[in-house]
Write a protein that holds these residues in place. Structure first.
Motif, PDB file in Angstrom:
ATOM      1  N   GLN A  55       7.904   2.503  -9.180  1.00  0.00           N
ATOM      2  CA  GLN A  55       9.265   2.014  -8.963  1.00  0.00           C
ATOM      3  C   GLN A  55       9.219   0.483  -8.998  1.00  0.00           C
ATOM      4  O   GLN A  55       9.299  -0.216  -7.983  1.00  0.00           O
ATOM      5  N   TYR A  56       9.089  -0.034 -10.214  1.00  0.00           N
ATOM      6  CA  TYR A  56       8.798  -1.452 -10.362  1.00  0.00           C
ATOM      7  C   TYR A  56       9.968  -2.353  -9.953  1.00  0.00           C
ATOM      8  O   TYR A  56       9.772  -3.430  -9.385  1.00  0.00           O
ATOM      9  N   LEU A  57      11.173  -1.963 -10.218  1.00  0.00           N
ATOM     10  CA  LEU A  57      12.323  -2.793  -9.890  1.00  0.00           C
ATOM     11  C   LEU A  57      12.431  -2.974  -8.374  1.00  0.00           C
ATOM     12  O   LEU A  57      12.573  -4.091  -7.862  1.00  0.00           O
ATOM     13  N   LEU A  58      12.371  -1.824  -7.666  1.00  0.00           N
ATOM     14  CA  LEU A  58      12.421  -1.919  -6.202  1.00  0.00           C
ATOM     15  C   LEU A  58      11.201  -2.659  -5.660  1.00  0.00           C
ATOM     16  O   LEU A  58      11.278  -3.398  -4.667  1.00  0.00           O
ATOM     17  N   GLY A  59      10.035  -2.479  -6.317  1.00  0.00           N
ATOM     18  CA  GLY A  59       8.810  -3.162  -5.875  1.00  0.00           C
ATOM     19  C   GLY A  59       8.934  -4.673  -5.998  1.00  0.00           C
ATOM     20  O   GLY A  59       8.500  -5.430  -5.115  1.00  0.00           O
ATOM     21  N   PHE A  65       5.234  -4.129   7.265  1.00  0.00           N
ATOM     22  CA  PHE A  65       6.001  -2.973   6.779  1.00  0.00           C
ATOM     23  C   PHE A  65       6.470  -3.201   5.362  1.00  0.00           C
ATOM     24  O   PHE A  65       6.398  -2.305   4.497  1.00  0.00           O
ATOM     25  N   CYS A  66       6.961  -4.425   5.077  1.00  0.00           N
ATOM     26  CA  CYS A  66       7.437  -4.755   3.728  1.00  0.00           C
ATOM     27  C   CYS A  66       6.298  -4.687   2.718  1.00  0.00           C
ATOM     28  O   CYS A  66       6.467  -4.206   1.591  1.00  0.00           O
ATOM     29  N   ALA A  67       5.108  -5.141   3.114  1.00  0.00           N
ATOM     30  CA  ALA A  67       3.948  -5.103   2.221  1.00  0.00           C
ATOM     31  C   ALA A  67       3.562  -3.652   1.909  1.00  0.00           C
ATOM     32  O   ALA A  67       3.244  -3.302   0.744  1.00  0.00           O
ATOM     33  N   LEU A  68       3.610  -2.775   2.926  1.00  0.00           N
ATOM     34  CA  LEU A  68       3.268  -1.358   2.698  1.00  0.00           C
ATOM     35  C   LEU A  68       4.282  -0.688   1.785  1.00  0.00           C
ATOM     36  O   LEU A  68       3.919   0.092   0.875  1.00  0.00           O
ATOM     37  N   CYS A  69       5.574  -0.997   2.009  1.00  0.00           N
ATOM     38  CA  CYS A  69       6.607  -0.395   1.146  1.00  0.00           C
ATOM     39  C   CYS A  69       6.470  -0.865  -0.297  1.00  0.00           C
ATOM     40  O   CYS A  69       6.652  -0.097  -1.258  1.00  0.00           O
ATOM     41  N   THR A  70       6.166  -2.166  -0.452  1.00  0.00           N
ATOM     42  CA  THR A  70       5.988  -2.706  -1.810  1.00  0.00           C
ATOM     43  C   THR A  70       4.824  -2.018  -2.512  1.00  0.00           C
ATOM     44  O   THR A  70       4.924  -1.622  -3.693  1.00  0.00           O
ATOM     45  N   ALA A  71       3.737  -1.875  -1.818  1.00  0.00           N
ATOM     46  CA  ALA A  71       2.580  -1.196  -2.407  1.00  0.00           C
ATOM     47  C   ALA A  71       2.905   0.257  -2.746  1.00  0.00           C
ATOM     48  O   ALA A  71       2.485   0.790  -3.800  1.00  0.00           O
ATOM     49  N   PHE A  72       3.686   0.942  -1.878  1.00  0.00           N
ATOM     50  CA  PHE A  72       4.045   2.344  -2.125  1.00  0.00           C
ATOM     51  C   PHE A  72       4.910   2.467  -3.354  1.00  0.00           C
ATOM     52  O   PHE A  72       4.729   3.361  -4.203  1.00  0.00           O
ATOM     53  N   LEU A  73       5.914   1.532  -3.480  1.00  0.00           N
ATOM     54  CA  LEU A  73       6.806   1.579  -4.635  1.00  0.00           C
ATOM     55  C   LEU A  73       6.066   1.327  -5.940  1.00  0.00           C
ATOM     56  O   LEU A  73       6.336   1.956  -6.974  1.00  0.00           O
TER      57      LEU A  73
END
Length: 448
Positions: A32-36, A19-27
């Motif tokens: 949204q580089y900071l959140l990524g 889930f964390c990997a998918l959210c990172t890729a989405f950001l």
């Protein structure tokens, strides 16, 4: 329970990482580089935590098995932890460790029990591996061989070269007797070497027993039986000779005075002649008895050759057939396999089988459906044998110990040397003769 907890922990962590990997890729796709970057750091932390969790579990299990391998049962894992799955794993490992420790202690106690039995046994025991190393030797065998410690079969050469020759090739062998002499005296040892397999390792189990005392006891017993029979036979012959001699002497002597020819009548002459005839007959019987004794002691060495078993059995059948047909006795001879050959003295073995056959015929006299079976065969161990079996009344247990004693007989006309002579012949052949009597009576001749 433990496996399910670990399973759920792994599934939860992997799902969270995914889930964390998918959210990172989405950001990152939404710029949204900071959140990524923050989620990337979280992602790395989750992966590290998963690796640490798995390694921690593996290390515990590895430590556990290393401790078991080294027979170290003091290892304990903490059971009060914040992570429930690890706590349950530690509890299960501790329980398993206790169980294995109990089994190990019981096994040690059992081994000590068996080792104590082997140490106290009157029979010597030792084991040899394929390189000749003696892995175990109980105190009895070291006392019997008067050598300690026993570490290798080559040490047997220092004890006795002939004894070492039995083990030189490290091959199993049947029970054999070996005479061992040293400064303590002479010993008669029976040795048997049997192959065994323990944990995939091929070993030889050697059993050694001192039979000198048994031989001495048996020899003494045999001499006592022989003297008893000889005394009985001689007394039966001498007693009437003494009695008749005293009666005849009275005709020739009155008190201290000799009888004059005038006082000696016709009746006295006839009685004296009859008495002398009886004395002569008794003397001849005693001479025959002594001659039978000489025959027993002068059995010649066997002139052995390979003889087909069917040939000697058929010969014995023909010699016994006339009597068996006349007395309605069924005589059967069997050779299995048919091409079986025996390395024997044909004349001597024929003598044994005829004696056994005639004994069987006499045992079946007057019995309905009498049967005699003579069988030649080979045992699974490769020992050749001949059995003579009859369905007669059998031999009482008290008589079984006496039948091979020289001059012992239950027949009024027998000399009592037939079976003892048969035993002597079998001994010269390097074999043996045994008898069993239950529902049937069987004499077994066993050859080398």
């Amino acid at each position: 329970m433990v496996s399910k907890s670990i399973y759920y922990q792994l599934v939860f962590r992997i799902v969270l990482i995914a889930f964390c990997a998918l959210c990172t890729a989405f950001l990152f796709s939404k710029e949204q580089y900071l959140l990524g970057v923050i989620l990337t750091v979280v992602f790395i932390g989750l992966v590290y935590a998963l690796i640490h969790y798995v390694n921690q579990t593996n290390r515990k299990i590895a430590y556990f098995f290393d401790a078991i391998k080294n027979e170290d049962f003091t290892l304990r894992f903490p059971e009060k932890l914040s992570v429930k799955s690890i706590e349950e794993l530690n509890h299960s490992l501790n329980m398993l460790n206790n169980m294995i420790q109990d089994i190990h202690l019981k096994k040690q106690a059992q081994e000590q029990y068996y080792q104590e039995i082997l140490r106290q046994a009157d029979i010597g025991i030792f084991t040899v591996n394929d390189k000749g190393h003696i892995l175990y030797a109980n105190p009895t065998v070291q006392d019997l061989l008067n050598y300690r410690p026993l570490n290798h079969v080559k040490q047997l050469k220092q004890i006795d070269p002939g004894l070492y020759g039995l083990f030189e090739n490290l091959q199993p062998f049947e029970s054999t007797i070996h005479s061992l002499g040293n400064e303590r005296g002479k010993k008669e040892l029976t040795l048997k070497c049997t192959p065994i397999s323990i944990e995939g390792q091929q070993l030889l189990l050697v059993v050694v027993h001192d039979i000198q005392k048994e031989l001495d006891d048996r020899e003494t017993d045999s001499w006592a039986k022989l003297i008893r029979v000889l005394t009985h036979e001689i007394m039966n012959t001498i007693t009437p000779i003494t009695s008749i001699s005293e009666s005849i002497l009275k005709y020739f002597k009155k008190g201290n005075e000799l009888t004059t020819p005038e006082e000696f009548g016709e009746l006295q002459i006839k009685n004296s002649a009859k008495g002398l005839e009886v004395i002569k007959e008794q003397g001849n019987d005693l001479m025959s008895f002594v001659q039978s004794y000489r025959t027993f002691l002068s059995v010649p060495e066997p002139d052995r050759e390979l003889i087909p078993a069917t040939k000697i059995l058929e010969k014995v059948r023909l010699l016994l057939q006339e009597y068996t047909n006349a007395h309605d006795i069924n005589l059967e001879v069997i050779a299995e396999p048919e091409d079986l050959e025996l390395y024997i003295d044909e004349k001597q073995l024929t003598q044994i089988l005829l004696n056994l056959g005639k004994n069987a015929q006499q045992a079946l006299e007057g019995q309905e459906e009498g049967k005699i079976v003579i069988t030649a065969g080979e045992s699974p161990q490769g020992k050749k044998y001949i059995t003579v079996t009859d369905n007669g009344p059998g031999i009482s247990p008290e008589m079984l110990d006496e039948v091979f004693v020289p001059f012992f007989t239950t027949k009024s006309t027998g000399t009592g040397i037939g079976l003892s002579l048969s035993k002597q012949i079998m001994r010269l052949h390097g074999g043996s003769i045994r008898v069993t009597s239950n529902e049937t009576t069987t004499f077994t001749l066993t050859f080398q």
